[in-house]
Design an enzyme around this catalytic site. Structure first.
Site, PDB file in Angstrom:
ATOM      1  N   HIS A 191     -54.189 108.140  11.964  1.00  0.00           N
ATOM      2  CA  HIS A 191     -55.005 107.214  10.523  1.00  0.00           C
ATOM      3  C   HIS A 191     -55.405 107.882   9.744  1.00  0.00           C
ATOM      4  O   HIS A 191     -55.718 107.432   8.430  1.00  0.00           O
ATOM      5  CB  HIS A 191     -55.546 106.131  11.348  1.00  0.00           C
ATOM      6  CG  HIS A 191     -54.570 105.194  12.185  1.00  0.00           C
ATOM      7  ND1 HIS A 191     -54.314 105.286  13.200  1.00  0.00           N
ATOM      8  CD2 HIS A 191     -53.495 104.282  11.631  1.00  0.00           C
ATOM      9  CE1 HIS A 191     -53.300 104.478  13.783  1.00  0.00           C
ATOM     10  NE2 HIS A 191     -52.983 103.850  12.442  1.00  0.00           N
ATOM     11  N   ARG A 298     -52.594  96.177   8.021  1.00  0.00           N
ATOM     12  CA  ARG A 298     -53.181  96.564   9.307  1.00  0.00           C
ATOM     13  C   ARG A 298     -54.279  95.862   9.418  1.00  0.00           C
ATOM     14  O   ARG A 298     -55.438  96.539   9.146  1.00  0.00           O
ATOM     15  CB  ARG A 298     -53.213  97.885   9.299  1.00  0.00           C
ATOM     16  CG  ARG A 298     -52.015  98.872   9.415  1.00  0.00           C
ATOM     17  CD  ARG A 298     -52.592 100.367   9.633  1.00  0.00           C
ATOM     18  NE  ARG A 298     -51.307 101.159  10.025  1.00  0.00           N
ATOM     19  CZ  ARG A 298     -50.604 101.951   9.156  1.00  0.00           C
ATOM     20  NH1 ARG A 298     -50.725 101.668   7.924  1.00  0.00           N
ATOM     21  NH2 ARG A 298     -49.642 102.599   9.726  1.00  0.00           N
ATOM     22  N   GLU A 433     -41.541  99.240  18.002  1.00  0.00           N
ATOM     23  CA  GLU A 433     -42.362 100.666  17.979  1.00  0.00           C
ATOM     24  C   GLU A 433     -42.239 101.043  19.510  1.00  0.00           C
ATOM     25  O   GLU A 433     -42.750 102.104  19.659  1.00  0.00           O
ATOM     26  CB  GLU A 433     -43.519 100.445  17.448  1.00  0.00           C
ATOM     27  CG  GLU A 433     -44.607  99.517  17.674  1.00  0.00           C
ATOM     28  CD  GLU A 433     -45.833  99.280  16.953  1.00  0.00           C
ATOM     29  OE1 GLU A 433     -46.392 100.317  16.252  1.00  0.00           O
ATOM     30  OE2 GLU A 433     -46.606  98.290  17.073  1.00  0.00           O
ATOM     31  N   ASN A 456     -43.991 105.345  13.396  1.00  0.00           N
ATOM     32  CA  ASN A 456     -45.189 106.199  13.828  1.00  0.00           C
ATOM     33  C   ASN A 456     -45.271 106.238  15.277  1.00  0.00           C
ATOM     34  O   ASN A 456     -45.541 107.171  16.007  1.00  0.00           O
ATOM     35  CB  ASN A 456     -46.227 105.924  13.187  1.00  0.00           C
ATOM     36  CG  ASN A 456     -46.343 105.635  11.781  1.00  0.00           C
ATOM     37  OD1 ASN A 456     -45.292 106.284  11.236  1.00  0.00           O
ATOM     38  ND2 ASN A 456     -47.445 105.043  11.071  1.00  0.00           N
ATOM     39  N   ASP A 457     -45.038 105.147  16.139  1.00  0.00           N
ATOM     40  CA  ASP A 457     -45.238 105.063  17.509  1.00  0.00           C
ATOM     41  C   ASP A 457     -43.894 105.155  17.907  1.00  0.00           C
ATOM     42  O   ASP A 457     -43.660 105.788  19.012  1.00  0.00           O
ATOM     43  CB  ASP A 457     -45.890 103.602  17.739  1.00  0.00           C
ATOM     44  CG  ASP A 457     -47.509 103.643  17.676  1.00  0.00           C
ATOM     45  OD1 ASP A 457     -48.087 104.699  18.296  1.00  0.00           O
ATOM     46  OD2 ASP A 457     -48.175 102.792  17.254  1.00  0.00           O
ATOM     47  N   ARG A 467     -48.468 111.706  18.822  1.00  0.00           N
ATOM     48  CA  ARG A 467     -48.545 111.601  17.289  1.00  0.00           C
ATOM     49  C   ARG A 467     -49.533 112.329  16.537  1.00  0.00           C
ATOM     50  O   ARG A 467     -49.367 113.007  15.653  1.00  0.00           O
ATOM     51  CB  ARG A 467     -48.264 110.134  16.722  1.00  0.00           C
ATOM     52  CG  ARG A 467     -49.402 109.303  16.817  1.00  0.00           C
ATOM     53  CD  ARG A 467     -49.055 107.732  16.416  1.00  0.00           C
ATOM     54  NE  ARG A 467     -49.650 107.526  15.225  1.00  0.00           N
ATOM     55  CZ  ARG A 467     -49.641 106.301  14.785  1.00  0.00           C
ATOM     56  NH1 ARG A 467     -49.149 105.281  15.708  1.00  0.00           N
ATOM     57  NH2 ARG A 467     -50.194 105.882  13.506  1.00  0.00           N
ATOM     58  N   CYS A 504     -41.962 100.005   8.493  1.00  0.00           N
ATOM     59  CA  CYS A 504     -43.365 100.363   7.982  1.00  0.00           C
ATOM     60  C   CYS A 504     -43.941 101.317   8.770  1.00  0.00           C
ATOM     61  O   CYS A 504     -45.302 101.800   8.279  1.00  0.00           O
ATOM     62  CB  CYS A 504     -44.172  99.050   8.542  1.00  0.00           C
ATOM     63  SG  CYS A 504     -44.351  98.692  10.187  1.00  0.00           S
TER      64      CYS A 504
HETATM   65  C1  PEP Z   1     -46.053 102.409  13.442  1.00  0.00           C
HETATM   66  O1  PEP Z   1     -46.376 102.508  14.873  1.00  0.00           O
HETATM   67  O2  PEP Z   1     -45.309 103.056  12.919  1.00  0.00           O
HETATM   68  C2  PEP Z   1     -47.115 101.896  12.709  1.00  0.00           C
HETATM   69  C3  PEP Z   1     -46.910 101.322  11.484  1.00  0.00           C
HETATM   70  O3  PEP Z   1     -48.239 101.043  13.023  1.00  0.00           O
HETATM   71  P1  PEP Z   1     -49.415 102.216  13.108  1.00  0.00           P
HETATM   72  O4  PEP Z   1     -49.385 103.366  12.565  1.00  0.00           O
HETATM   73  O5  PEP Z   1     -50.969 101.190  12.784  1.00  0.00           O
HETATM   74  O6  PEP Z   1     -49.773 102.379  14.856  1.00  0.00           O
HETATM   75 MG    MG Z   2     -47.877 101.591  15.730  1.00  0.00          MG
END
Ligand code: PEP
Ligand code: MG
Length: 574
Positions: A191, A298, A433, A456-457, A467, A504
Site C-alpha cells: 500500500h 478503498r 481476488e 494485487n491479491d 505481495r 482494479c
Molecule cells: C487487489 O487486491 O487487487 C486490490 C485492488 O485490492 P487491495 O490492493 O486494496 O488489496
Molecule cells: Mg485486495
C-alpha cells in the site's frame, strides 16, 4: 565513488535530493543501580523539558506543512508530559528503588499503558495508551542522548530512506519536501507503493538493505522508472539524470494532451479508464488525469484515518463528496477491506500468523455486521448523489456474496420504509481476488452485476507469493500464463451472462499487461490516476483484433513469464 542499489520500481519519476533516514534508533535500556537519586531526578526533568520543547516545535512545523488537524496529535503528547501523576510516580520509583531514570520511566509508563489498553471498549483510552508509547520513546531517546527521526518536521527537499512505510506514515509525508522514498521491504502492490503513485512521487521498494547502504545527508538520485538508487552520484551522472528527467517531463506533457480525449484503441474500440482512490481528496488527481470513473474507492482509509469507527454521517459525507465530484460518472465503492497489512488499532483484530489469509475484509464485515450495516446505510443514502456501484472485497464463496447482498437489501428496505430516498439502479458486484472465486466465476456471474479483478491479491494467492515480500517477487508477476488464464476465465464468464468485467489491481495500468487485457476483452481498467494518461496513449497504438490474436497465443502457447513478455514486445512496437 557512486554506488548503486536496485529494487522494485514502485512509482515513476526521477528525483535528486539528500537522504533522510527514517530509521528508529536503538532504544534498549538497562536497569542500573544509582546512588545519587537527586541527579537522576534532574536527568528526568531535563529529558522531559527537552521533549516538551521538541514537541512544541514539531507541532508548529506540522501545523504549517500538514495542517492543523494533523498537528493536533502533538497536543495530546505534550499533555502526557504535563501529567503530574506520571512524573511523581517515576520520581517515587527512582527514590525508593535507587534505579536509573529511563528504567523507572519505562516501568511507570508500562503501568499506565496496560491500564488504558485494558479498557477495551474505550477508544479514547486506547488512544491515550498510544500517546504514552510515543512520548515515552521521545523521553527515553533524550535520556539516552539519541535523536528520533521526525518526518513531520522536514523542511527541506529530501528522499526518505526507511525499512518500510505504513500507509499512515506515507500519508504524513509532505510532498513539497519529500521528493521520493526508498524502502528495504515491499512490492509494487504494497500500500505504500500505491500511495506513492497517488502522491505522484517516485518510489523504489524491496531494495533489501538501503537503510544499511545510505547515511544521513548522502546525495541520492532515485530513478523510479528503472528501480535504481544512485548514492553520491558524480557530476556526469547528475547531468545525465537531469536529461532523463527532462525527457520524462516531455513525455508527460504529451500524455497531458490526451486529458479530454476518449480512451479508444487504434481501431476505435472504447474501454473505460477509471481511477483507484483512497479518500475524497484524491478526486483532484482523478480530474487532472482524465479519469472516466472511479473503479475502486478503498474505503478502509476512512476507518484508518480516524481514531474510532467513522460514524454513518462521516461516511455519508465522504461518499457524497466523491459521487457529486464525479458528476454522474460511475463510482465503484468497495466496502471496508480491513486486515492484511491494513490495521485498525481500535478494532483490536487478533494478531494472526498469516494476516493475508485471515480475518479480513468481507469476513470481518459479515462477522461484525453492525459495522457493515452502518457503512451500507451511508452508501445507500449517498446513492442519490451520483452513479454508485457497491463492491464486496475478498469474496471466496457464493454464500458470502448472498449474505452480504441480503444485508444490503435489508438495510435498503428499512431506509425506504423510513422515507429515505435511495437510488434504484445501484449495481452490486464483487472483487475477484481469491482464486476460488475466479474458478467459480461462471456461477458468480449469474448473481452479480459486475466483477472487478483484484490482481494485487489474486496474484499472491494464485502463486502463493506474498505481495510484500521482495524475495519472492520473481513469482509475483502479472504475466504468468496461469494468471492470464484466470483473468480470461473471469472476463468470459461475465460476458456470457451479459455482465461487465473490470480490473482494479495494479495490473490494469501495467503497460505490458494492457495489450493482453485489451485482447482478452476487459471492459474497465482502474488504476492509479497517474497511470491513466500513459495508458490512454498506449491504447491509441493497439489494434483490438491483433491484441485478440496476441492474448490467444499468450494463453494457449506461452509457458513462462518471459515468453509472454517477448510475445507482447513482438506485437507492440513504438
Ligand atoms: C487487489 O487486491 O487487487 C486490490 C485492488 O485490492 P487491495 O490492493 O486494496 O488489496
Ligand atoms: Mg485486495
Amino acid at each position: 565513488m557512486t554506488s548503486k542499489v536496485s529494487g522494485i520500481a514502485a512509482s515513476d519519476g526521477i528525483a535528486h535530493a539528500k537522504a533522510y533516514l527514517l530509521v528508529e534508533p536503538d532504544l534498549t535500556i538497562e536497569k542500573n543501580e544509582i546512588s545519587d537519586t537527586d541527579a537522576e531526578m534532574k536527568r528526568l526533568t531535563e529529558a522531559t523539558d527537552k521533549a516538551k520543547e521538541q514537541l512544541t516545535k514539531i507541532r508548529a512545523i506540522a501545523a504549517e506543512s500538514l495542517g492543523e488537524e494533523e498537528a493536533q496529535v502533538f497536543d495530546a503528547h505534550i499533555m502526557v508530559l504535563s501529567d503530574p501523576d506520571l512524573m511523581d510516580q517515576t520520581k517515587a520509583v527512582i527514590d525508593s528503588e535507587n534505579v536509573n531514570a529511563e528504567y523507572a520511566f519505562k516501568q511507570v509508563t508500562n503501568t499506565f499503558i496496560t491500564m488504558f489498553e485494558g479498557m477495551e471498549d474505550n477508544a479514547y483510552m486506547q488512544e491515550r495508551a498510544a500517546d504514552i508509547r510515543d512520548v515515552r520513546k521521545r523521553v527515553i531517546a533524550n535520556l539516552l542522548n539519541v535523536t528520533l527521526p521526525s518526518p513531520a518536521t522536514i523542511e527541506e527537499e529530501v528522499i526518505i530512506i526507511a525499512e518500510d512505510l505504513t500507509p499512515s506514515d506515507t500519508a504524513q509525508l509532505n510532498k513539497k519536501y519529500v521528493k521520493a522514498f526508498v524502502t528495504n521491504v515491499g512490492g509494487r502492490t504494497s500500500h505504500s507503493a500505491i500511495m506513492a503513485r497517488s502522491l505522484e512521487i517516485p518510489a523504489i521498494v524491496g531494495t533489501k538493505d538501503i537503510t544499511e547502504r545510505v547515511s544521513e545527508n548522502d546525495q541520492l538520485i532515485v530513478d523510479g522508472l528503472e528501480g535504481d538508487v544512485y548514492i553520491n552520484p558524480s557530476e556526469e551522472e547528475i547531468s545525465s539524470f537531469n536529461k532523463k528527467a527532462e525527457d520524462y517531463d516531455k513525455l508527460k506533457l504529451e500524455w497531458d494532451q490526451l486529458l479530454n480525449e476518449p480512451s479508444v484503441t487504434k481501431d476505435g474500440k472504447h474501454v473505460e479508464l477509471a481511477a483507484n482512490i483512497g479518500t475524497p481528496k484524491d478526486l483532484v488527481g482523478v480530474k487532472d488525469n482524465g479519469g472516466e470513473g472511479i473503479g475502486l474507492y478503498r474505503t478502509e482509509f476512512l476507518y484508518m484515518d480516524s481514531a474510532e469507527l467513522p460514524t454513518e454521517e462521516d461516511q455519508y459525507e465522504a461518499y457524497k463528496k466523491v459521487l457529486e465530484g464525479m458528476e454522474g460518472k460511475p463510482v465503484v465503492v468497495r466496502t471496508m477491506d480491513i486486515g492484511g497489512d491494513k490495521e485498525l488499532p481500535y478494532l483490536e483484530l487478533p494478531k494472526e500468523m498469516n494476516p493475508f489469509l485471515g480475518y479480513r475484509a468481507i469476513r470481518v464485515s459479515l462477522d461484525q455486521d453492525s459495522i457493515f450495516r452502518t457503512q451500507l446505510r451511508a452508501l445507500l443514502r449517498a446513492s442519490v448523489h451520483g452513479t454508485l456501484r457497491i463492491m464486496f472485497p475478498m469474496i471466496a464463496t457464493l454464500q458470502e456474496f448472498r449474505e452480504a447482498k441480503a444485508i444490503l437489501e435489508e438495510e435498503k428496505t428499512l431506509l425506504i420504509k423510513k422515507g429515505v430516498e435511495v437510488s434504484d439502479s445501484i449495481e452490486v458486484g464483487i472483487m475477484i481476488e481469491i482464486p476460488a472465486a475466479a474458478v467459480l466465476a461462471d456461477q458468480f456471474a449469474k448473481e452479480v452485476d459486475f466483477f472487478s479483478i483484484g490482481t494485487n491479491d489474486l496474484i499472491q494467492y494464485t502463486m502463493a507469493a506474498d505481495r510484500m515480500n521482495e524475495q519472492v517477487s520473481y513469482l509475483y508477476q502479472p504475466y504468468n500464463p496461469s494468471i492470464l488464464r484466470l483473468v480470461k476465465m473471469v472476463i468470459d464468464a461475465a460476458h456470457n451472462e451479459g455482465k461487465w468485467a473490470g480490473m482494479c489491481g495494479e495490473m490494469a495500468g501495467d503497460q505490458i499487461a494492457v495489450p493482453l487485457l485489451i485482447g482478452l476483452g476487459l471492459d474497465e481498467f482502474s488504476m492509479s490516476a497517474t497511470s491513466i494518461l500513459k495508458t490512454r496513449s498506449l491504447l491509441k497504438k493497439l489494434d483490438s483484433d491483433e491484441m485478440k490474436e496476441l492474448s490467444h497465443k499468450a494463453v494457449t502457447e506461452c509457458t513462462t513469464v518471459d515468453e509472454v513478455i517477448e510475445l507482447v514486445n513482438q506485437y507492440v512496437k513504438d
